[in-house]
Design an enzyme around this catalytic site. Structure first.
Site, PDB file in Angstrom:
ATOM      1  N   SER A 187      -9.840  -0.898   6.999  1.00  0.00           N
ATOM      2  CA  SER A 187      -9.255  -0.656   5.679  1.00  0.00           C
ATOM      3  C   SER A 187      -8.556  -1.839   5.050  1.00  0.00           C
ATOM      4  CB  SER A 187      -8.277   0.525   5.754  1.00  0.00           C
ATOM      5  OG  SER A 187      -8.976   1.723   5.983  1.00  0.00           O
ATOM      6  N   LYS A 220       0.840  -1.198   0.000  1.00  0.00           N
ATOM      7  CA  LYS A 220       0.000   0.000   0.000  1.00  0.00           C
ATOM      8  C   LYS A 220       0.878   1.251   0.000  1.00  0.00           C
ATOM      9  CE  LYS A 220      -3.934   1.855   2.692  1.00  0.00           C
ATOM     10  NZ  LYS A 220      -4.749   1.600   3.918  1.00  0.00           N
ATOM     11  N   SER A 254      -9.495   1.475   3.019  1.00  0.00           N
ATOM     12  CA  SER A 254      -8.679   2.314   2.168  1.00  0.00           C
ATOM     13  C   SER A 254      -7.626   1.555   1.370  1.00  0.00           C
ATOM     14  CB  SER A 254      -7.983   3.390   3.015  1.00  0.00           C
ATOM     15  OG  SER A 254      -7.117   2.794   3.974  1.00  0.00           O
TER      16      SER A 254
END
Length: 443
Positions: free
Chosen positions: A178, A79, A154
């Protein structure tokens, strides 16, 4: 066999057996990513030079039979809020455009030492502050099950990169859901460790008292192996894991309020399968959960805004208004109210263990009470964005508020996940419980 869609541990064992070469597999992933029509919406940037160098080293270790871990030579994505030295890391925000950290985050450095291959950095919600996965400031990944639907966030690009066969596994972060939301909405396993189980140095923060990194992958074993690498500890023993005789608690009440029929039916079907496999199921409700959830506005946004206020107010025009509004929602909470909320939450956490969950191996809820909504509608209707985002994160936020590890498993119903929450600090036990549940659901 389609090795691009094989689990990370399957690939690791194939490398060990000499069936799969890390160099060839890394090249295959890089080519698949580059050739995918939505690559630019999934990967913020690929890191081919690093990936190839790490793959060559893994190839050499495999030939010399001195591999550093089961996942030595396996290619994973990261990420874009996890620092990678010398590579732009922007956390999905134009506020951090062009930011280049000097060195890897601690967890990425650990993974590199254990031989994993870094394919690149995946797109994410702006500064990780939404569960829907939309980010018009950089890119919104497509949902792997239906490109017109929200991918979940996310860690949106992280999950999609795995689901579409563009990485063997991914590492994301989780503040309110997330990791687990995008895993559920893309048909994967996602593991949020206990807060504090992994080092946070080098991870761009949202709310440090809740943030934690963790894996998204195709199996519980994958997640267990990656967690062990990130935690710098031996992998948990999952051999022979079963739910037979385990005490599992279905948390009634709030997790089902406003839930759509699809996720509820998928959850009930999954619970029935666990019961048939020998799990002892109890249905429990508690008002302690409602009290904890009521504290959320006084906890998450104030910390996030406190961390980012200076950068945000220097250039608010660089942010997408719905995310800007979420951050600014923390401005009106006073210091005394923030401290009092944490004091209240600490008491509730003690009650949660003592009066509600102490005798159970895991607590069960639907991972997300709604199916992924259409991205176009969320972009056009700000009120719907707010409503959907709150519902999307509601059930996953329970584990964050209570400081618990949590795993989401696919139920076999598209975009519907089953979440298991364990006891704080007992991540390895939860992973074994989850492995047993995974086997029961696959049976």
């Amino acid at each position: 066999m389609d090795w691009l869609r094989a689990s990370a541990t399957q690939q690791g064992r194939a490398i060990m057996a000499g069936v799969l070469d890390p160099i060839d597999q890394t090249e295959a992933y890089l080519a698949a990513a580059k050739d995918h029509p939505d690559c630019a919406r999934i990967y913020a940037r690929l890191t081919p030079a690093r990936a190839r160098s790490e793959a060559v080293a893994a190839h050499d270790r495999a030939k010399q039979e001195r591999r550093h871990s089961l996942l030595d030579g396996v290619a994973i994505s990261w990420k874009d809020n996890i620092d990678s030295g010398g590579t732009v890391t922007e956390a999905g925000s134009r506020l951090l455009e062009g930011r280049v950290p000097r060195k890897d985050a601690n967890i990425l450095a650990r993974a590199a030492r254990r031989g994993t291959v870094c394919l690149g950095k995946t797109h994410m919600t702006e500064l990780a502050f939404s569960g829907l996965g939309l980010n018009p400031q950089t890119a919104t990944p497509p949902n792997a099950l239906d490109p017109d639907l929200a991918p979940g966030g996310s860690s949106s690009g992280a999950a999609v990169s795995v689901a579409l066969g563009l990485a063997a596994a991914a590492v994301g972060t989780d503040t309110g859901g997330s990791i687990r939301v995008p895993a559920a909405w893309n048909g994967l396993v996602g593991f949020k460790p206990t807060h504090g189980a992994l080092p946070e140095k080098g991870v761009v923060p949202l709310a440090r008292r809740f943030d934690v990194a963790g894996p998204i992958a195709r199996s519980v074993e994958d997640c267990a192996q990656i967690f062990a690498i990130l935690a710098d500890q031996p992998a948990p023993d999952l051999e022979g894991a079963s739910v037979a005789g385990l005490r599992l608690m279905v948390l009634e009440g709030l997790p089902f309020d406003g839930a759509e029929a699809g996720p509820v039916a998928a959850f009930q079907d999954a619970v029935e399968r666990l019961a048939r496999a020998g799990a002892q199921i109890a249905h429990v409700s508690t008002d302690w959960l409602d009290r904890a959830m009521a504290l959320s506005p006084q906890l998450f946004a104030p910390e996030a805004y406190g961390i980012w206020r200076a950068q945000i107010e220097d250039a608010p025009e660089l942010m997408w208004p719905p995310i800007l509004e979420r951050f600014r929602g923390g401005a009106d909470v006073s210091g005394p109210d923030y401290v009092a909320a944490w004091e209240s939450l600490a008491r509730i956490r003690r009650k949660w263990v003592k009066e509600v969950t102490g005798g159970f191996d895991a607590v069960l809820v639907p991972t997300v009470p709604i199916l992924p909504p259409a991205t176009a509608r969320l972009m056009e209707d700000s009120a719907e964005f707010v409503r959907a985002n709150l519902l999307t994160l509601r059930n996953t936020r329970i584990a964050n508020l209570m400081g618990l590890p949590s795993v989401t498993l696919p139920t076999g119903h598209p975009a519907c996940g089953l979440s298991l929450m364990g006891h704080a600090g007992h991540d390895r036990h939860l992973l074994r419980v989850a492995a047993g549940a995974e086997a029961a659901l696959a049976g």
